[in-house]
Design an enzyme around this catalytic site. Structure first.
Site, PDB file in Angstrom:
ATOM      1  N   SER A 104     -67.642  -0.727 132.699  1.00 18.82           N
ATOM      2  CA  SER A 104     -68.404   0.227 132.106  1.00 18.82           C
ATOM      3  C   SER A 104     -67.495   1.284 132.078  1.00 18.82           C
ATOM      4  O   SER A 104     -67.066   2.184 132.238  1.00 18.82           O
ATOM      5  CB  SER A 104     -69.867   1.136 132.942  1.00 18.82           C
ATOM      6  OG  SER A 104     -70.839   0.700 132.515  1.00 18.82           O
ATOM      7  N   PRO A 105     -65.691   0.930 132.449  1.00 18.23           N
ATOM      8  CA  PRO A 105     -65.127   1.316 131.994  1.00 18.23           C
ATOM      9  C   PRO A 105     -65.137   2.701 131.003  1.00 18.23           C
ATOM     10  O   PRO A 105     -64.323   3.539 130.808  1.00 18.23           O
ATOM     11  CB  PRO A 105     -63.734  -0.232 130.974  1.00 18.23           C
ATOM     12  CG  PRO A 105     -64.511  -0.458 130.193  1.00 18.23           C
ATOM     13  CD  PRO A 105     -65.724  -0.392 131.000  1.00 18.23           C
ATOM     14  N   LEU A 106     -65.991   2.597 129.903  1.00 17.94           N
ATOM     15  CA  LEU A 106     -65.901   3.693 129.066  1.00 17.94           C
ATOM     16  C   LEU A 106     -67.160   4.893 128.903  1.00 17.94           C
ATOM     17  O   LEU A 106     -67.469   5.149 128.181  1.00 17.94           O
ATOM     18  CB  LEU A 106     -66.354   2.889 127.488  1.00 17.94           C
ATOM     19  CG  LEU A 106     -64.509   2.364 127.455  1.00 17.94           C
ATOM     20  CD1 LEU A 106     -65.045   2.609 125.506  1.00 17.94           C
ATOM     21  CD2 LEU A 106     -63.184   3.384 127.586  1.00 17.94           C
ATOM     22  N   ALA A 107     -67.805   4.483 130.287  1.00 14.10           N
ATOM     23  CA  ALA A 107     -69.200   5.211 130.734  1.00 14.10           C
ATOM     24  C   ALA A 107     -69.953   4.605 129.990  1.00 14.10           C
ATOM     25  O   ALA A 107     -71.059   5.795 129.611  1.00 14.10           O
ATOM     26  CB  ALA A 107     -68.530   7.008 131.592  1.00 14.10           C
ATOM     27  N   GLY A 108     -70.045   3.531 129.172  1.00 11.34           N
ATOM     28  CA  GLY A 108     -71.792   3.769 128.157  1.00 11.34           C
ATOM     29  C   GLY A 108     -70.566   3.485 126.702  1.00 11.34           C
ATOM     30  O   GLY A 108     -71.918   3.498 125.766  1.00 11.34           O
ATOM     31  N   GLY A 109     -69.737   4.332 126.586  1.00 13.23           N
ATOM     32  CA  GLY A 109     -68.939   4.442 125.277  1.00 13.23           C
ATOM     33  C   GLY A 109     -68.537   6.287 125.466  1.00 13.23           C
ATOM     34  O   GLY A 109     -67.714   5.888 124.246  1.00 13.23           O
TER      35      GLY A 109
ATOM     36  N   TYR B 136     -78.107 -11.082 131.875  1.00 15.71           N
ATOM     37  CA  TYR B 136     -77.529 -10.439 130.245  1.00 15.71           C
ATOM     38  C   TYR B 136     -78.194 -11.469 129.317  1.00 15.71           C
ATOM     39  O   TYR B 136     -78.146 -12.824 128.972  1.00 15.71           O
ATOM     40  CB  TYR B 136     -76.153 -10.293 129.905  1.00 15.71           C
ATOM     41  CG  TYR B 136     -75.001 -10.062 130.843  1.00 15.71           C
ATOM     42  CD1 TYR B 136     -75.865  -8.962 131.914  1.00 15.71           C
ATOM     43  CD2 TYR B 136     -73.946 -10.031 131.185  1.00 15.71           C
ATOM     44  CE1 TYR B 136     -75.257  -8.212 133.156  1.00 15.71           C
ATOM     45  CE2 TYR B 136     -73.223  -9.427 132.087  1.00 15.71           C
ATOM     46  CZ  TYR B 136     -73.465  -9.009 132.606  1.00 15.71           C
ATOM     47  OH  TYR B 136     -72.901  -7.853 134.127  1.00 15.71           O
TER      48      TYR B 136
HETATM   49  N1  LIG Z   1     -71.173  -6.104 137.657  1.00 17.17           N
HETATM   50  C1  LIG Z   1     -72.152  -5.261 137.227  1.00 17.17           C
HETATM   51  O1  LIG Z   1     -72.999  -4.874 137.730  1.00 17.17           O
HETATM   52  C2  LIG Z   1     -71.720  -4.565 135.617  1.00 17.17           C
HETATM   53  C3  LIG Z   1     -73.030  -3.375 135.064  1.00 17.17           C
HETATM   54  C4  LIG Z   1     -72.235  -3.401 133.803  1.00 17.17           C
HETATM   55  C5  LIG Z   1     -71.560  -4.307 132.617  1.00 17.17           C
HETATM   56  N2  LIG Z   1     -70.562  -4.954 133.604  1.00 17.17           N
HETATM   57  C6  LIG Z   1     -69.805  -5.793 132.975  1.00 17.17           C
HETATM   58  O2  LIG Z   1     -68.857  -4.709 131.879  1.00 17.17           O
HETATM   59  C7  LIG Z   1     -68.919  -4.629 130.759  1.00 17.17           C
HETATM   60  C8  LIG Z   1     -68.750  -3.290 130.152  1.00 17.17           C
HETATM   61  O3  LIG Z   1     -70.027  -2.933 130.178  1.00 17.17           O
HETATM   62  P1  LIG Z   1     -70.332  -1.758 129.581  1.00 17.17           P
HETATM   63  O4  LIG Z   1     -70.758  -2.411 128.227  1.00 17.17           O
HETATM   64  O5  LIG Z   1     -71.412  -0.783 129.876  1.00 17.17           O
HETATM   65  O6  LIG Z   1     -69.433  -0.663 128.938  1.00 17.17           O
HETATM   66  P2  LIG Z   1     -68.203   0.041 128.059  1.00 17.17           P
HETATM   67  O7  LIG Z   1     -67.534  -0.117 127.426  1.00 17.17           O
HETATM   68  O8  LIG Z   1     -68.355   0.935 129.384  1.00 17.17           O
HETATM   69  O9  LIG Z   1     -69.774   0.645 126.926  1.00 17.17           O
HETATM   70  C9  LIG Z   1     -69.879  -0.046 125.902  1.00 17.17           C
HETATM   71  C10 LIG Z   1     -70.844   0.407 124.796  1.00 17.17           C
HETATM   72  O10 LIG Z   1     -69.718   1.659 124.279  1.00 17.17           O
HETATM   73  C11 LIG Z   1     -70.022   1.311 123.268  1.00 17.17           C
HETATM   74  N3  LIG Z   1     -68.301   2.319 122.505  1.00 17.17           N
HETATM   75  C12 LIG Z   1     -67.552   0.936 122.613  1.00 17.17           C
HETATM   76  N4  LIG Z   1     -66.362   1.996 122.267  1.00 17.17           N
HETATM   77  C13 LIG Z   1     -66.520   3.065 121.526  1.00 17.17           C
HETATM   78  C14 LIG Z   1     -66.245   4.321 121.056  1.00 17.17           C
HETATM   79  N5  LIG Z   1     -64.523   3.507 120.315  1.00 17.17           N
HETATM   80  N6  LIG Z   1     -66.631   4.773 120.209  1.00 17.17           N
HETATM   81  C15 LIG Z   1     -68.104   4.575 120.378  1.00 17.17           C
HETATM   82  N7  LIG Z   1     -69.018   3.975 121.653  1.00 17.17           N
HETATM   83  C16 LIG Z   1     -68.594   2.890 121.636  1.00 17.17           C
HETATM   84  C17 LIG Z   1     -70.327  -0.046 123.039  1.00 17.17           C
HETATM   85  O11 LIG Z   1     -70.544   0.307 121.454  1.00 17.17           O
HETATM   86  P3  LIG Z   1     -70.066  -0.430 120.811  1.00 17.17           P
HETATM   87  O12 LIG Z   1     -70.643  -2.654 120.915  1.00 17.17           O
HETATM   88  O13 LIG Z   1     -70.714  -0.238 118.934  1.00 17.17           O
HETATM   89  O14 LIG Z   1     -68.910  -0.674 119.874  1.00 17.17           O
HETATM   90  C18 LIG Z   1     -70.826  -0.356 123.288  1.00 17.17           C
HETATM   91  O15 LIG Z   1     -72.266   0.648 123.588  1.00 17.17           O
HETATM   92  C19 LIG Z   1     -70.385  -6.107 130.697  1.00 17.17           C
HETATM   93  O16 LIG Z   1     -69.758  -6.402 129.189  1.00 17.17           O
HETATM   94  C20 LIG Z   1     -70.628  -6.516 131.990  1.00 17.17           C
HETATM   95  O17 LIG Z   1     -69.514  -7.997 131.444  1.00 17.17           O
HETATM   96  C21 LIG Z   1     -71.362  -5.377 134.992  1.00 17.17           C
END
Ligand SMILES: NC(=O)c1ccc[n+]([C@@H]2O[C@H](COP(=O)([O-])OP(=O)(O)OC[C@H]3O[C@@H](n4cnc5c(N)ncnc54)[C@H](OP(=O)(O)O)[C@@H]3O)[C@@H](O)[C@H]2O)c1
Length: 312
Positions: free
Chosen positions: A217-222, A61
């Protein structure tokens, strides 16, 4: 925040985890500035203040920047360590590592697993990793070699518990067969935009083996939490799901993102969503998702809308 234990271990963690993948603000170390570091620190402080105790890292990361930021914070405020369950991962090697012609690949060799743990400990400035995970299944993995590496790390007290990430149920069984203690977590991609684990046996397997699913990615990237859809995200299904999330957020007096998180939390396998936001307000708000009790009717309404087809 409420806590739960991980797998068959006594390790208690917050029901929602804080993902550290984005806290460096960049994956390019030459672009990294003090402003990026400050943003990452503010996100971590917001997470501590909101009661998150499980912090998910990986060596890759920010190309090590994320572990470094957290390590500097822990060194500066040592009292935070007791409030921190550190999870990190190894096994992905970018192209160019170690020589310019080395391809991007997965590496679960004994030497790489051990060296990765040692380097993560240095960056995080801690003595022991609470949860060490294998990031993406190495097609050449040898369960006996992995078991040896885990045993050495456990004997040296460098790692407390082990888990995996993106493993199919058969791979979890294979690895567990050679380990003295079972794996305690498997990170999988799961959200309203990725429902496969609910129906393809993955979550059943987690329940059978008492293996805690961590949802990445519980919010599918946001977009599931966002108040508007980008043109690139627009489809009939996404529009209906987005509208339903809006309706339910009003009904439960919460945000869209928390409806999407509570959808995961309701499953009996005790899914722990790993949130990825670095926005302090969203970090605080997401902690409240654990208090929402979605009704069975609303859960199924979300499921069928997200699946975009009625149940049989
Ligand atoms: N094991 C694996 O292969 C793997 C792969 C990917 C990720 N991960 C882990 O999973 C964690 C989460 O993954 P993720 O970052 O993809 O999760 P996510 O919560 O689906 O997406 C986060 C993104 O969504 C945006 N977001 C969140 N809430 C929002 C809202 N209400 N409105 C608009 N945008 C919003 C955030 O921007 P803002 O910061 O501006 O809120 C950020 O860019 C990572 O940190 C990592 O620890 C693991």
């Amino acid at each position: 925040m409420k806590t739960q234990t991980l797998g068959q271990s006594p390790l208690a963690v917050s029901q929602i985890a804080f993902g550290c993948m984005r806290i460096s603000g960049t994956w390019n170390p030459s672009d990294f500035t003090p402003a990026h570091e400050e943003m990452g620190r503010q996100a971590l402080y917001a997470a501590y203040e909101s009661g998150y105790t499980l912090f998910d890292h990986a060596d890759i990361y920010g190309r090590t920047l994320c572990e470094l930021i957290h390590g500097r914070l822990l060194a500066e405020s040592p009292d935070l360590r007791s409030k921190t369950v550190i999870a990190t991962k190894c096994g992905i090697r970018f192209g160019g590592d170690p020589s310019p012609n080395s391809p991007h690949r997965w590496d679960f060799s004994k030497s790489h697993i051990i060296e990765s743990a040692e380097r993560s400990l240095e960056r995080l400035k801690i003595n022991q990793i609470d949860l060490f995970q294998l990031h993406r299944p190495d097609l050449l993995m040898d369960p006996m070699e992995i078991a040896e590496a885990f045993q050495i790390l456990a004997d040296r007290k460098l790692v407390k518990y082990f888990g995996v990430s993106n493993f199919r149920p058969s791979m979890v069984d294979l690895l567990n067969s050679g380990l003295p203690d079972p794996l305690i977590v498997n990170q999988i991609e799961i959200s309203l935009d990725n429902l496969a684990p609910f129906e393809d046996g993955q979550l059943d397997s987690h329940l059978i083996h008492d293996l805690t699913p961590l949802a990445w990615s519980p919010l599918a990237g946001g977009w599931l939490g966002s108040s508007s859809l980008e043109p690139s995200q627009f489809s009939d299904r996404n529009a209906k799901l987005h509208a339903l999330l809006g309706d339910l957020s009003k009904k439960y007096n919460t945000s869209r993102q928390n409806i999407a998180l509570s959808f995961l939390l309701k499953h009996p396998s005790h899914i722990i969503p790993i949130i990825g936001t670095t926005n302090p307000e969203r970090i605080k708000d997401s902690a409240l998702a654990a208090e929402i009790e979605l009704s069975r009717e609303d859960w199924y309404q979300l499921f069928t809308t997200a699946k975009n087809q009625p149940l049989p």
